[in-house]
Design an enzyme around this catalytic site. Structure first.
Site, PDB file in Angstrom:
ATOM      1  N   SER A  10       0.827  -1.218   0.000  1.00  0.00           N
ATOM      2  CA  SER A  10       0.000   0.000   0.000  1.00  0.00           C
ATOM      3  C   SER A  10       0.859   1.264   0.000  1.00  0.00           C
ATOM      4  O   SER A  10       0.318   2.367   0.030  1.00  0.00           O
ATOM      5  CB  SER A  10      -0.923   0.007   1.220  1.00  0.00           C
ATOM      6  OG  SER A  10      -0.152  -0.096   2.408  1.00  0.00           O
ATOM      7  N   THR A 142     -39.644  26.231 -11.713  1.00  0.00           N
ATOM      8  CA  THR A 142     -39.956  24.895 -11.197  1.00  0.00           C
ATOM      9  C   THR A 142     -40.126  24.042 -12.450  1.00  0.00           C
ATOM     10  O   THR A 142     -40.571  24.554 -13.494  1.00  0.00           O
ATOM     11  CB  THR A 142     -41.256  24.863 -10.367  1.00  0.00           C
ATOM     12  OG1 THR A 142     -42.347  25.217 -11.213  1.00  0.00           O
ATOM     13  CG2 THR A 142     -41.191  25.837  -9.187  1.00  0.00           C
ATOM     14  N   SER A 264     -13.536  24.501 -28.562  1.00  0.00           N
ATOM     15  CA  SER A 264     -13.649  23.171 -29.142  1.00  0.00           C
ATOM     16  C   SER A 264     -12.526  23.005 -30.152  1.00  0.00           C
ATOM     17  O   SER A 264     -12.105  23.965 -30.796  1.00  0.00           O
ATOM     18  CB  SER A 264     -15.006  23.034 -29.822  1.00  0.00           C
ATOM     19  OG  SER A 264     -14.926  22.101 -30.873  1.00  0.00           O
ATOM     20  N   LYS A 270     -17.045  27.831 -30.340  1.00  0.00           N
ATOM     21  CA  LYS A 270     -17.517  27.267 -29.072  1.00  0.00           C
ATOM     22  C   LYS A 270     -16.758  27.797 -27.863  1.00  0.00           C
ATOM     23  O   LYS A 270     -15.565  28.048 -27.916  1.00  0.00           O
ATOM     24  CB  LYS A 270     -17.371  25.736 -29.089  1.00  0.00           C
ATOM     25  CG  LYS A 270     -18.319  25.040 -30.022  1.00  0.00           C
ATOM     26  CD  LYS A 270     -19.753  24.957 -29.515  1.00  0.00           C
ATOM     27  CE  LYS A 270     -19.922  24.006 -28.358  1.00  0.00           C
ATOM     28  NZ  LYS A 270     -19.882  22.595 -28.761  1.00  0.00           N
ATOM     29  N   ASN A 272     -16.978  26.187 -24.235  1.00  0.00           N
ATOM     30  CA  ASN A 272     -17.648  25.146 -23.446  1.00  0.00           C
ATOM     31  C   ASN A 272     -17.403  25.340 -21.951  1.00  0.00           C
ATOM     32  O   ASN A 272     -16.296  25.694 -21.543  1.00  0.00           O
ATOM     33  CB  ASN A 272     -17.120  23.772 -23.875  1.00  0.00           C
ATOM     34  CG  ASN A 272     -17.428  23.474 -25.330  1.00  0.00           C
ATOM     35  OD1 ASN A 272     -18.468  23.901 -25.835  1.00  0.00           O
ATOM     36  ND2 ASN A 272     -16.531  22.779 -25.996  1.00  0.00           N
ATOM     37  N   GLU A 277     -18.882  21.285 -16.026  1.00  0.00           N
ATOM     38  CA  GLU A 277     -19.253  19.917 -16.426  1.00  0.00           C
ATOM     39  C   GLU A 277     -18.402  18.878 -15.706  1.00  0.00           C
ATOM     40  O   GLU A 277     -18.904  17.852 -15.246  1.00  0.00           O
ATOM     41  CB  GLU A 277     -19.062  19.736 -17.932  1.00  0.00           C
ATOM     42  CG  GLU A 277     -20.002  20.559 -18.778  1.00  0.00           C
ATOM     43  CD  GLU A 277     -19.606  20.490 -20.249  1.00  0.00           C
ATOM     44  OE1 GLU A 277     -20.229  19.701 -20.979  1.00  0.00           O
ATOM     45  OE2 GLU A 277     -18.671  21.202 -20.656  1.00  0.00           O
ATOM     46  N   TYR A 304      -9.608  -5.585  13.924  1.00  0.00           N
ATOM     47  CA  TYR A 304      -8.918  -5.204  12.684  1.00  0.00           C
ATOM     48  C   TYR A 304      -8.918  -6.362  11.690  1.00  0.00           C
ATOM     49  O   TYR A 304      -8.680  -7.512  12.050  1.00  0.00           O
ATOM     50  CB  TYR A 304      -7.460  -4.775  12.975  1.00  0.00           C
ATOM     51  CG  TYR A 304      -6.732  -4.386  11.697  1.00  0.00           C
ATOM     52  CD1 TYR A 304      -6.830  -3.101  11.201  1.00  0.00           C
ATOM     53  CD2 TYR A 304      -5.993  -5.321  10.974  1.00  0.00           C
ATOM     54  CE1 TYR A 304      -6.207  -2.748  10.002  1.00  0.00           C
ATOM     55  CE2 TYR A 304      -5.372  -4.988   9.790  1.00  0.00           C
ATOM     56  CZ  TYR A 304      -5.482  -3.695   9.296  1.00  0.00           C
ATOM     57  OH  TYR A 304      -4.874  -3.352   8.129  1.00  0.00           O
ATOM     58  N   GLN A 309      -7.363  -1.845   4.960  1.00  0.00           N
ATOM     59  CA  GLN A 309      -6.369  -1.133   4.156  1.00  0.00           C
ATOM     60  C   GLN A 309      -7.023  -0.506   2.918  1.00  0.00           C
ATOM     61  O   GLN A 309      -6.524   0.466   2.365  1.00  0.00           O
ATOM     62  CB  GLN A 309      -5.270  -2.118   3.747  1.00  0.00           C
ATOM     63  CG  GLN A 309      -4.165  -1.515   2.916  1.00  0.00           C
ATOM     64  CD  GLN A 309      -2.948  -2.435   2.859  1.00  0.00           C
ATOM     65  OE1 GLN A 309      -2.357  -2.746   3.896  1.00  0.00           O
ATOM     66  NE2 GLN A 309      -2.592  -2.893   1.690  1.00  0.00           N
ATOM     67  N   LYS A 312      -8.260   3.534   2.050  1.00  0.00           N
ATOM     68  CA  LYS A 312      -7.433   4.718   1.778  1.00  0.00           C
ATOM     69  C   LYS A 312      -7.580   5.334   0.392  1.00  0.00           C
ATOM     70  O   LYS A 312      -7.751   6.551   0.273  1.00  0.00           O
ATOM     71  CB  LYS A 312      -5.964   4.389   2.031  1.00  0.00           C
ATOM     72  CG  LYS A 312      -5.709   4.148   3.498  1.00  0.00           C
ATOM     73  CD  LYS A 312      -4.286   3.828   3.812  1.00  0.00           C
ATOM     74  CE  LYS A 312      -4.221   3.346   5.247  1.00  0.00           C
ATOM     75  NZ  LYS A 312      -5.040   2.109   5.486  1.00  0.00           N
TER      76      LYS A 312
END
Ligand code: ARG
Length: 448
Positions: A10, A142, A264, A270, A272, A277, A304, A309, A312
């Site tokens: 890890s 709405t 773009s 464009k 964007n 997003e 444990y 592990q 994380k």
């Protein structure tokens, strides 16, 4: 190393805990010396060695060794290379089980503080825009249909309050994390005269864990953080969706600053809203990490288990996603420009004053349901005649009800907004109060 040997490693992600691991170890060694379990000289040698290691890690000269699996073993082995066998005394009265839980809690506490800070910065950006637009009228929606006129400030302050609740959740997460597991050992507690309380104070914990078995098995504090982060990202995603809509040519309510819009590769015209997003898109992975951890935990017997592990990578990814999204959104909101005229024009259409006209009839004695029917018919008539319902002549109004008189011609967007004069409403004086209230909330917030 072979795939088989790499499977349990890890270090490539838990090395991120190095500061917390070293801080925890120094506090532990000092307490051991204070309690006469090791000598002051040993504790000092350990402390100096660990600080040295911290410097190596920060200078990127530390020799990471995957075969030692994790951050705890890497630091301890290096300490032995530096100070010799004394290093072996550091792990007296400690297990990696209470050590890793301590590291994760310290990291979570620090993260909550950062999340609270960045949430406040986004609130400030919203408040700044809201102040500029305390009298900018826009359509309120709405079903994404134009519904009733509101002030842009009122709309923006809605997000301010969502974030305020997020902040309270991060504060609660911090309290959940600030309970020290160290001193629990592997699971059963430890046969040494430890002073757990002093370690808690030294490391900034509020309290010590009341049950050693719970302490090494518990990851609720991470679940709480995941949940709070997921809710906060949901809020940011909704805000992102509004920015995407508002910056479209169909709405054209706002223009995002150059640095928050991208061209773009094929369509030169464009702009964007990629940042909004991507923020909306990243929300999914944060939800996913919450579900992953819940699933990891659900079958674990006490205490444990190595499955833990797996807490994380998802956590670190959520931390990075949340903190960066909060910062990007603060910048994006703070720098956007509002097309107030366009918002006002949009509010003129969509028959948004129909409710106000119905309320006008109610004020003259008509039951609301009946008034609603009158305005439905009048709105249909307006539509057929290519007008807005608030643009009919008095003579036309009177075809639908004799209760209409010349005062009906005074019903305007401004009047509609002003009439929402209740606490929580969008009348300019109420929104003025709300802006001051929001400022007060930020000033009195306990952001620690
Ligand atoms: N790398 C481990 C983890 O993250 C540290 C604890 C290991 N404990 C053990 N008994 N093997 O959970």
């Amino acid at each position: 190393m072979q795939p088989h040997d790499l499977y349990t490693v890890s270090i490539h992600y838990d090395r991120r805990l190095y500061r917390e691991d070293i801080r925890g170890s120094i506090a532990h060694a000092q307490m051991l010396a204070k309690q006469g379990i090791i000598t002051d000289d040993d504790a000092n040698a350990i402390r100096r060695g660990l600080l040295d290691i911290q410097q190596e890690i920060e200078a990127e000269t530390f020799p990471w060794r995957p075969e030692l699996e994790d951050i705890h073993m890497n630091v301890e082995a290096r300490l032995k290379e530096k100070i010799g066998d004394v290093a072996g005394k550091l792990h007296t009265a400690r297990s990696r089980n209470d050590q890793v839980a301590t590291d994760m809690r310290l990291f979570a506490m620090k993260t909550c503080d950062e999340a609270i800070k960045h949430t406040t910065e986004l609130q400030l950006a919203l408040l700044h825009q809201a102040r500029q637009h305390a009298s900018t009228i826009m359509p309120g929606y709405t079903h994404l249909q134009r519904a009733q006129p509101v002030l842009l400030a009122h709309h923006l302050l809605a997000y301010f309050h969502m974030l305020q609740r997020d902040k309270q959740r991060f504060q609660q997460c911090r309290r959940a994390a600030a309970v020290l597991p160290l001193g629990s050992g592997a699971l059963a507690g430890l046969p040494y005269p430890l002073d757990r309380q002093s370690v808690a104070v030294e490391l900034g914990f509020d309290d010590i864990s009341p049950n050693s078995m719970d302490a090494v098995a518990d990851r609720d504090f991470l679940l709480e953080f995941h949940a709070a982060a997921a809710i906060c990202m949901m809020h940011l995603s909704r805000l992102g969706e509004e920015l995407v809509l508002w910056s479209s040519q169909e709405f054209a309510f706002i223009t995002l600053a150059e640095q928050y819009a991208t061209g773009s590769s094929i369509m030169p015209q464009k702009r964007n809203p990629d940042f909004a997003e991507i923020g909306r898109g990243k929300t999914g992975r944060v939800y996913g990490h919450l579900l992953a951890l819940l699933t990891t935990l659900k079958g674990l017997p006490l205490t444990y288990n190595r499955d833990l592990q797996e807490d994380k990578e998802g956590f670190f990814d959520t931390v990075d996603t949340l903190l960066s999204t909060l910062q990007v959104f603060a910048g994006m909101i703070g720098t956007m420009t509002v097309n107030a005229d366009r918002m006002y024009d949009a509010a003129q259409t969509g028959n948004m004053l129909a409710t106000d006209l119905a309320d006008y009839l109610v004020a003259r004695g008509m039951p609301f349901r009946e008034a609603h029917g009158v305005l439905r018919r009048a709105s249909r008539y307006a539509l057929e005649n290519a007008k807005e319902v608030h643009q009919l002549t008095l003579e036309e109004y009177r075809r639908f009800s004799p209760l209409f008189d010349e005062n009906v011609l005074k019903i305007t967007l401004e009047g509609s907004v002003e009439s929402r004069d209740l606490p929580g409403g969008s009348a300019p004086n109420r929104v003025g109060d709300a802006l001051r209230e929001a400022q007060k909330i930020l000033e009195t917030a306990d952001d620690s």
